[in-house]
Write a protein that holds these residues in place. Structure first.
Motif, PDB file in Angstrom:
ATOM      1  N   ASP A   9       1.773  20.160 -34.314  1.00  0.00           N
ATOM      2  CA  ASP A   9       1.998  18.891 -35.001  1.00  0.00           C
ATOM      3  C   ASP A   9       0.648  18.184 -35.146  1.00  0.00           C
ATOM      4  OD1 ASP A   9       4.810  18.991 -35.352  1.00  0.00           O
ATOM      5  OD2 ASP A   9       5.057  18.611 -33.225  1.00  0.00           O
ATOM      6  N   ILE A  10       0.126  18.232 -36.348  1.00  0.00           N
ATOM      7  CA  ILE A  10      -1.181  17.635 -36.626  1.00  0.00           C
ATOM      8  C   ILE A  10      -0.997  16.158 -36.983  1.00  0.00           C
ATOM      9  CG2 ILE A  10      -3.206  17.696 -38.118  1.00  0.00           C
ATOM     10  CD1 ILE A  10      -2.937  20.103 -36.249  1.00  0.00           C
ATOM     11  N   ILE A  11      -1.797  15.308 -36.357  1.00  0.00           N
ATOM     12  CA  ILE A  11      -1.761  13.869 -36.636  1.00  0.00           C
ATOM     13  C   ILE A  11      -3.074  13.473 -37.300  1.00  0.00           C
ATOM     14  CG2 ILE A  11      -1.486  11.551 -35.679  1.00  0.00           C
ATOM     15  CD1 ILE A  11       0.988  13.191 -35.225  1.00  0.00           C
ATOM     16  N   THR A  12      -2.992  12.959 -38.521  1.00  0.00           N
ATOM     17  CA  THR A  12      -4.176  12.436 -39.204  1.00  0.00           C
ATOM     18  C   THR A  12      -4.223  10.917 -39.032  1.00  0.00           C
ATOM     19  OG1 THR A  12      -2.994  12.078 -41.285  1.00  0.00           O
ATOM     20  CG2 THR A  12      -3.995  14.257 -40.948  1.00  0.00           C
ATOM     21  N   LEU A  13      -5.352  10.342 -39.381  1.00  0.00           N
ATOM     22  CA  LEU A  13      -5.491   8.884 -39.294  1.00  0.00           C
ATOM     23  C   LEU A  13      -4.468   8.200 -40.187  1.00  0.00           C
ATOM     24  CD1 LEU A  13      -6.959   6.317 -38.385  1.00  0.00           C
ATOM     25  CD2 LEU A  13      -8.660   6.727 -40.183  1.00  0.00           C
ATOM     26  N   ARG A  14      -4.306   8.689 -41.415  1.00  0.00           N
ATOM     27  CA  ARG A  14      -3.339   8.082 -42.333  1.00  0.00           C
ATOM     28  C   ARG A  14      -1.915   8.259 -41.808  1.00  0.00           C
ATOM     29  NH1 ARG A  14      -3.598   8.838 -48.755  1.00  0.00           N
ATOM     30  NH2 ARG A  14      -5.224   7.293 -48.349  1.00  0.00           N
ATOM     31  N   GLY A  15      -1.619   9.433 -41.272  1.00  0.00           N
ATOM     32  CA  GLY A  15      -0.288   9.685 -40.726  1.00  0.00           C
ATOM     33  C   GLY A  15       0.018   8.798 -39.534  1.00  0.00           C
ATOM     34  N   SER A  16      -0.984   8.618 -38.664  1.00  0.00           N
ATOM     35  CA  SER A  16      -0.809   7.762 -37.499  1.00  0.00           C
ATOM     36  C   SER A  16      -0.596   6.312 -37.916  1.00  0.00           C
ATOM     37  CB  SER A  16      -2.034   7.863 -36.577  1.00  0.00           C
ATOM     38  OG  SER A  16      -1.906   7.003 -35.467  1.00  0.00           O
ATOM     39  N   ALA A  17      -1.376   5.849 -38.908  1.00  0.00           N
ATOM     40  CA  ALA A  17      -1.225   4.474 -39.413  1.00  0.00           C
ATOM     41  C   ALA A  17       0.172   4.264 -39.971  1.00  0.00           C
ATOM     42  CB  ALA A  17      -2.278   4.179 -40.474  1.00  0.00           C
ATOM     43  N   ALA A  18       0.703   5.286 -40.665  1.00  0.00           N
ATOM     44  CA  ALA A  18       2.055   5.189 -41.231  1.00  0.00           C
ATOM     45  C   ALA A  18       3.097   5.115 -40.123  1.00  0.00           C
ATOM     46  CB  ALA A  18       2.327   6.389 -42.136  1.00  0.00           C
ATOM     47  N   GLU A  74      -2.982  -0.435 -43.949  1.00  0.00           N
ATOM     48  CA  GLU A  74      -4.358  -0.433 -44.470  1.00  0.00           C
ATOM     49  C   GLU A  74      -5.354  -0.763 -43.360  1.00  0.00           C
ATOM     50  OE1 GLU A  74      -6.823  -3.248 -47.534  1.00  0.00           O
ATOM     51  OE2 GLU A  74      -4.839  -2.576 -48.203  1.00  0.00           O
ATOM     52  N   TRP A  75      -5.062  -1.785 -42.564  1.00  0.00           N
ATOM     53  CA  TRP A  75      -5.962  -2.152 -41.467  1.00  0.00           C
ATOM     54  C   TRP A  75      -6.016  -1.072 -40.391  1.00  0.00           C
ATOM     55  CZ3 TRP A  75      -3.642  -7.748 -41.338  1.00  0.00           C
ATOM     56  CH2 TRP A  75      -4.339  -8.559 -42.233  1.00  0.00           C
ATOM     57  N   LEU A  76      -4.880  -0.439 -40.126  1.00  0.00           N
ATOM     58  CA  LEU A  76      -4.830   0.625 -39.118  1.00  0.00           C
ATOM     59  C   LEU A  76      -5.691   1.814 -39.544  1.00  0.00           C
ATOM     60  CD1 LEU A  76      -1.032   0.413 -38.310  1.00  0.00           C
ATOM     61  CD2 LEU A  76      -2.844   0.186 -36.590  1.00  0.00           C
ATOM     62  N   GLU A  77      -5.626   2.169 -40.819  1.00  0.00           N
ATOM     63  CA  GLU A  77      -6.437   3.285 -41.322  1.00  0.00           C
ATOM     64  C   GLU A  77      -7.929   2.987 -41.207  1.00  0.00           C
ATOM     65  OE1 GLU A  77      -5.614   5.485 -44.942  1.00  0.00           O
ATOM     66  OE2 GLU A  77      -3.598   4.593 -44.978  1.00  0.00           O
ATOM     67  N   ALA A  78      -8.277   1.719 -41.334  1.00  0.00           N
ATOM     68  CA  ALA A  78      -9.683   1.322 -41.234  1.00  0.00           C
ATOM     69  C   ALA A  78     -10.119   1.116 -39.790  1.00  0.00           C
ATOM     70  CB  ALA A  78      -9.912   0.045 -42.044  1.00  0.00           C
ATOM     71  N   GLY A  79      -9.167   1.194 -38.861  1.00  0.00           N
ATOM     72  CA  GLY A  79      -9.494   0.967 -37.451  1.00  0.00           C
ATOM     73  C   GLY A  79      -9.828  -0.473 -37.147  1.00  0.00           C
ATOM     74  N   ALA A 108     -11.877   5.460 -32.009  1.00  0.00           N
ATOM     75  CA  ALA A 108     -12.961   5.174 -32.957  1.00  0.00           C
ATOM     76  C   ALA A 108     -13.543   6.455 -33.554  1.00  0.00           C
ATOM     77  CB  ALA A 108     -14.062   4.373 -32.259  1.00  0.00           C
ATOM     78  N   GLU A 109     -13.565   7.535 -32.786  1.00  0.00           N
ATOM     79  CA  GLU A 109     -14.125   8.800 -33.279  1.00  0.00           C
ATOM     80  C   GLU A 109     -13.336   9.330 -34.470  1.00  0.00           C
ATOM     81  OE1 GLU A 109     -15.390  13.218 -31.609  1.00  0.00           O
ATOM     82  OE2 GLU A 109     -13.809  12.095 -30.595  1.00  0.00           O
ATOM     83  N   VAL A 110     -12.015   9.144 -34.416  1.00  0.00           N
ATOM     84  CA  VAL A 110     -11.170   9.606 -35.521  1.00  0.00           C
ATOM     85  C   VAL A 110     -11.477   8.820 -36.789  1.00  0.00           C
ATOM     86  CG1 VAL A 110      -8.798   9.817 -36.357  1.00  0.00           C
ATOM     87  CG2 VAL A 110      -9.329  10.399 -33.985  1.00  0.00           C
ATOM     88  N   VAL A 111     -11.661   7.507 -36.640  1.00  0.00           N
ATOM     89  CA  VAL A 111     -11.964   6.655 -37.802  1.00  0.00           C
ATOM     90  C   VAL A 111     -13.324   7.023 -38.397  1.00  0.00           C
ATOM     91  CG1 VAL A 111     -12.340   4.280 -38.590  1.00  0.00           C
ATOM     92  CG2 VAL A 111     -10.561   4.767 -36.895  1.00  0.00           C
ATOM     93  N   GLU A 112     -14.314   7.247 -37.529  1.00  0.00           N
ATOM     94  CA  GLU A 112     -15.680   7.518 -38.004  1.00  0.00           C
ATOM     95  C   GLU A 112     -15.825   8.920 -38.592  1.00  0.00           C
ATOM     96  OE1 GLU A 112     -18.054   6.839 -34.560  1.00  0.00           O
ATOM     97  OE2 GLU A 112     -17.541   4.704 -34.439  1.00  0.00           O
ATOM     98  N   LYS A 113     -15.202   9.908 -37.951  1.00  0.00           N
ATOM     99  CA  LYS A 113     -15.428  11.303 -38.346  1.00  0.00           C
ATOM    100  C   LYS A 113     -14.235  11.941 -39.047  1.00  0.00           C
ATOM    101  CE  LYS A 113     -18.621  11.977 -34.466  1.00  0.00           C
ATOM    102  NZ  LYS A 113     -18.923  12.786 -33.250  1.00  0.00           N
ATOM    103  N   GLU A 114     -13.173  11.142 -39.263  1.00  0.00           N
ATOM    104  CA  GLU A 114     -11.957  11.657 -39.901  1.00  0.00           C
ATOM    105  C   GLU A 114     -11.419  12.887 -39.179  1.00  0.00           C
ATOM    106  OE1 GLU A 114     -12.395  12.126 -44.068  1.00  0.00           O
ATOM    107  OE2 GLU A 114     -13.132  10.100 -44.407  1.00  0.00           O
ATOM    108  N   ALA A 115     -11.496  12.847 -37.857  1.00  0.00           N
ATOM    109  CA  ALA A 115     -10.980  13.945 -37.037  1.00  0.00           C
ATOM    110  C   ALA A 115      -9.458  13.909 -37.036  1.00  0.00           C
ATOM    111  CB  ALA A 115     -11.506  13.814 -35.611  1.00  0.00           C
ATOM    112  N   ILE A 116      -8.861  15.004 -36.584  1.00  0.00           N
ATOM    113  CA  ILE A 116      -7.411  15.057 -36.443  1.00  0.00           C
ATOM    114  C   ILE A 116      -7.055  15.282 -34.989  1.00  0.00           C
ATOM    115  CG2 ILE A 116      -6.957  15.852 -38.793  1.00  0.00           C
ATOM    116  CD1 ILE A 116      -6.711  18.684 -37.653  1.00  0.00           C
TER     117      ILE A 116
END
Length: 208
Positions: A9-18, A74-79, A108-116
């Motif tokens: 189960d992969i979690i992306t920044l956008r998915g987590s924000a949703a 929107e704010w969550l995706e931007a951290g 913060a690492e996920v926001v900066e580097k778009e990690a999953i």
């Protein structure tokens, strides 16, 4: 012989924000229902998180929460979002009676580097389910709201955030010497949400 591998189960920044913004939408509805801010008959039952949840059918409240959810995502995706607070106040005096705090920690690492990240959807659902069950049982420990009430939502963001015109600066709407109950938390591995409700003491408590 068939070759198989376990799915992750992969979690992306956008998915987590949703996930977090949708959680707040359902939590807000549940709080408004269970605290009697709006009439019981103005809510419809739906299935979510493996539970029976209630959603307002009041068009004004629906539109408010929908707009709120979109902005929070929107704010969550931007951290940039640190905390959301749903405030319940006396309609007559504007006195703050309850504050439902949702504190948010963002990787913060996920926001900066778009990690999953990886975390089971079922595990996240179980954690959210535990919070929703506590909200539904809040009448066992919170004082009755015996007067008509209204609600408001405060968003605590980083200072460099430009808020849209529908948002205005506000005081913290604090409660003097509140009682507090810490609820469960949930963690998507990208956003961690800690939940706490603070409330005004009953007068008989204050006299002790």
């Amino acid at each position: 012989m068939a070759s198989r591998t376990a799915s992750k189960d992969i979690i992306t920044l956008r998915g987590s924000a949703a996930i977090v913004s949708e959680f707040f939408s359902y939590a807000a509805n549940s709080i408004l229902y269970n605290r009697g801010v709006y009439p019981e008959e103005s809510f419809n039952k739906v299935k979510k998180y493996g539970l029976t949840m209630l959603l307002t059918q009041d068009e004004g409240v629906k539109a408010f929460i929908a707009g709120l959810t979109s902005q929070l995502s929107e704010w969550l995706e931007a951290g940039k979002l640190q905390r959301i607070v749903l405030v319940i106040m006396s309609k007559a005096t504007s006195e703050v009676l309850e504050r439902w705090n949702f504190n948010i920690e963002t990787d913060a690492e996920v926001v900066e580097k778009e990690a999953i990240k990886e975390k089971s959807d079922k595990e996240i659902m179980r954690e959210i389910q535990a919070i929703m069950r506590q909200v539904a049982s809040c009448i066992t420990y919170l004082p009755c709201l015996e007067e008509p009430c209204v609600f408001d939502v405060l968003a605590y963001t980083d200072t460099d955030v430009d808020a849209p015109g529908t948002w205005v600066e506000s005081d913290a709407k604090l409660i003097s010497n509140p009682q507090m109950v810490k609820l469960h938390s949930f963690d998507t591995k990208i956003h961690k949400v800690d939940t706490l409700v603070s409330y005004k003491k009953d007068e008989w408590d204050e006299d002790e």
